[in-house]
Write a protein that holds these residues in place. Structure first.
Motif, short mmCIF file in Angstrom:
data_model
loop_
_atom_site.label_atom_id
_atom_site.label_comp_id
_atom_site.label_asym_id
_atom_site.label_seq_id
_atom_site.Cartn_x
_atom_site.Cartn_y
_atom_site.Cartn_z
N THR A 6 -13.30 10.41 -39.43
CA THR A 6 -14.71 10.25 -40.25
C THR A 6 -14.54 9.54 -41.43
N CYS A 75 -14.28 6.09 -30.78
CA CYS A 75 -14.00 6.00 -32.26
C CYS A 75 -13.09 4.70 -32.54
N THR A 201 -17.61 10.16 -30.53
CA THR A 201 -16.29 9.63 -30.79
C THR A 201 -15.28 9.80 -29.97
N GLU A 205 -15.17 18.18 -32.14
CA GLU A 205 -15.02 18.73 -33.71
C GLU A 205 -14.96 20.28 -33.52
N ARG A 231 -22.43 12.75 -35.55
CA ARG A 231 -21.62 11.50 -35.42
C ARG A 231 -22.43 10.23 -35.82
N LEU A 234 -23.82 10.18 -39.00
CA LEU A 234 -22.41 9.94 -40.08
C LEU A 234 -22.39 8.24 -40.05
N ARG A 235 -22.37 7.76 -38.98
CA ARG A 235 -22.13 6.21 -38.88
C ARG A 235 -23.24 5.70 -39.58
N LEU A 248 -20.46 15.58 -42.73
CA LEU A 248 -21.00 15.94 -41.61
C LEU A 248 -21.29 17.75 -41.56
#
Length: 331
Positions: A6, A75, A201, A205, A231, A234-235, A248
Motif C-alpha cells: 500500500t 503489485c 495486487t 487483504e 486497489r 488507491l493507485r 483504503l
C-alpha cells in the motif's frame, strides 16, 4: 517501516507492539498487514495469482516435477507459492490468509500444459463466463481480469524461459469453482459457471475488527485524507492527490468518514461510492451493476445529480474510471 503493498508508512509505535521478528518479516515482505494494536494479519493470495502458480507449475513440470513456484504479483512483489506439478499438470490451493469470509478459500486450481508453438491460455471448468456484454467484457468471455491475466501470462513466460520451450497451451480449471461462483456476487454481475480470476495486487487483504480500527486510526491521524474503496482507487488517488494521505476503506466508507476530522476526499470507482450515497441507485434501471449504468448517458446524468444533491457535508467526492480518468466531481 513501509507497507510495500500500500505504501503506507507504519507508525513506529505500531511496530514497537509487534511480538516477533517473524511477524515483522511478514510485514516487510508484504505478506502481512500490521495493525495499530501490533497484531499482524496475513495476506492471502488472489484467485488470479493462484491460477498463475498452478500454470507455472504445470509448464515447469514438462521438464521435471515441481513442489513450489515463485510468481511475480501484479503489485511487483515476488512470492513463493506451494504448487505441485508433474508431467504437465500443475495444482495450487487458494490461500485466503486471515480473511475468514473468502468463499474461494481452499479451492484447488489445476492447470494442464501441452507444448505448442505459442502461448495459448484457455479457461476451463470452474471459471465463470459473462452472459452479456459489459463495458469491459463481451458475452461468453471468461471472467479473468486484465491484471490476473497478465500475472498468469508472466508466470507461463517465465516457466517457458526456464525449460527452453518456445510455446505452450495451458488450460486452467478450478475444482468446485462452479458451486463457489454461485455463492458469490458473480450471478448478479452476469457471470455464471464458476468463479472469477481476479487480483489487482495479487494479495487478498485481511479484514477484521483490528484492521478496521487501524483504518480508522490512519484516517484520524491524517492532516488531509483521501478515503478510497479499492486497489484501483488507491493507485489513482495517489496520482491525483499526492499531498494527501490515501487510506483504503473498502466498504467501510461510513466508518472512515466518521473518523475524519480534517479535509477529506472520497475517491474511487463508481460502484461502492454511488451505492453509499444512494443504495437504490440501480432500482428500476434494468442494470445489474453501477459500472454498467454509469457507462450510459442516463447513468452519467444520474451520477452528476447525485454528486450535486447528496454530497456529505464537507466531503468532496471524486469518481474515476479504471483508466484513471475523473468522470465525476462534486466540487
Amino acid at each position: 517501516m513501509i507497507d510495500p503493498v500500500t505504501g503506507f508508512t507504519i507508525p513506529d509505535e505500531w511496530v514497537s507492539r509487534v511480538q516477533s521478528r517473524d511477524e515483522l518479516e511478514l510485514v516487510s515482505t508484504g505478506r502481512g498487514v500490521l495493525t495499530a494494536s501490533g497484531a499482524v494479519l496475513r495476506r492471502g493470495i488472489t484467485t488470479g495469482a493462484t491460477a498463475a502458480a498452478a500454470a507455472k507449475a504445470a509448464v515447469l513440470s514438462l521438464r521435471k516435477p515441481v513442489l513450489e513456484v515463485d510468481i511475480l504479483l501484479p503489485c511487483g512483489i515476488r512470492v513463493v507459492v506451494p504448487a505441485t506439478g508433474e508431467d504437465g499438470r500443475g495444482s495450487a490451493v487458494k490461500d485466503s490468509g486471515d480473511y475468514p469470509e473468502d468463499r474461494t478459500a481452499g479451492l484447488l486450481f489445476r492447470a494442464d500444459a501441452v507444448e505448442d508453438t505459442e502461448i495459448i491460455l484457455h479457461a476451463g471448468e470452474g471459471i465463470g463466463r459473462f452472459v452479456r456484454d459489459t463495458p469491459r467484457y463481451t458475452e461468453g468471455e471468461p471472467a479473468i481480469s486484465p491484471p490476473a491475466r497478465d500475472c498468469i501470462l508472466t508466470a507461463i513466460t517465465e516457466a517457458l524461459e526456464a525449460i527452453k520451450f518456445s510455446g505452450v497451451s495451458v488450460t486452467i480449471s478450478v475444482i468446485g469453482g462452479r458451486d463457489a461462483g454461485a455463492d458469490t456476487l458473480n450471478p448478479r454481475v452476469g457471470v455464471i459457471g464458476g468463479i472469477s480470476l481476479l487480483g489487482t495486487t495479487g494479495f487478498v487483504e485481511p479484514w477484521d475488527d483490528h484492521l478496521e480500527s487501524s483504518m480508522e486510526e490512519r484516517v484520524r491521524s491524517a492532516n488531509r485524507v483521501v478515503i478510497t474503496t479499492g486497489r484501483i482507487g488507491l493507485r489513482i488517488s495517489r496520482l491525483l492527490f499526492p499531498e494527501y494521505e490515501v487510506v483504503l476503506a473498502g466498504s467501510k466508507i461510513g466508518q472512515a468518514i466518521k473518523a475524519s476530522s480534517c479535509e477529506t476526499i472520497l475517491c474511487g470507482l463508481p460502484g461502492l461510492i454511488l451505492k453509499f450515497i444512494n443504495p437504490d441507485i440501480l432500482e428500476g434501471t434494468g442494470y445489474q451493476t453501477v459500472e454498467e449504468y454509469v457507462a450510459t448517458e442516463e447513468g452519467q446524468n444520474r451520477m452528476r445529480e447525485m454528486l450535486n444533491d447528496a454530497t456529505p457535508t464537507g466531503i468532496r467526492i471524486v469518481i474515476v474510471n479504471r483508466d484513471g480518468e475523473v468522470i465525476g466531481d462534486s466540487r
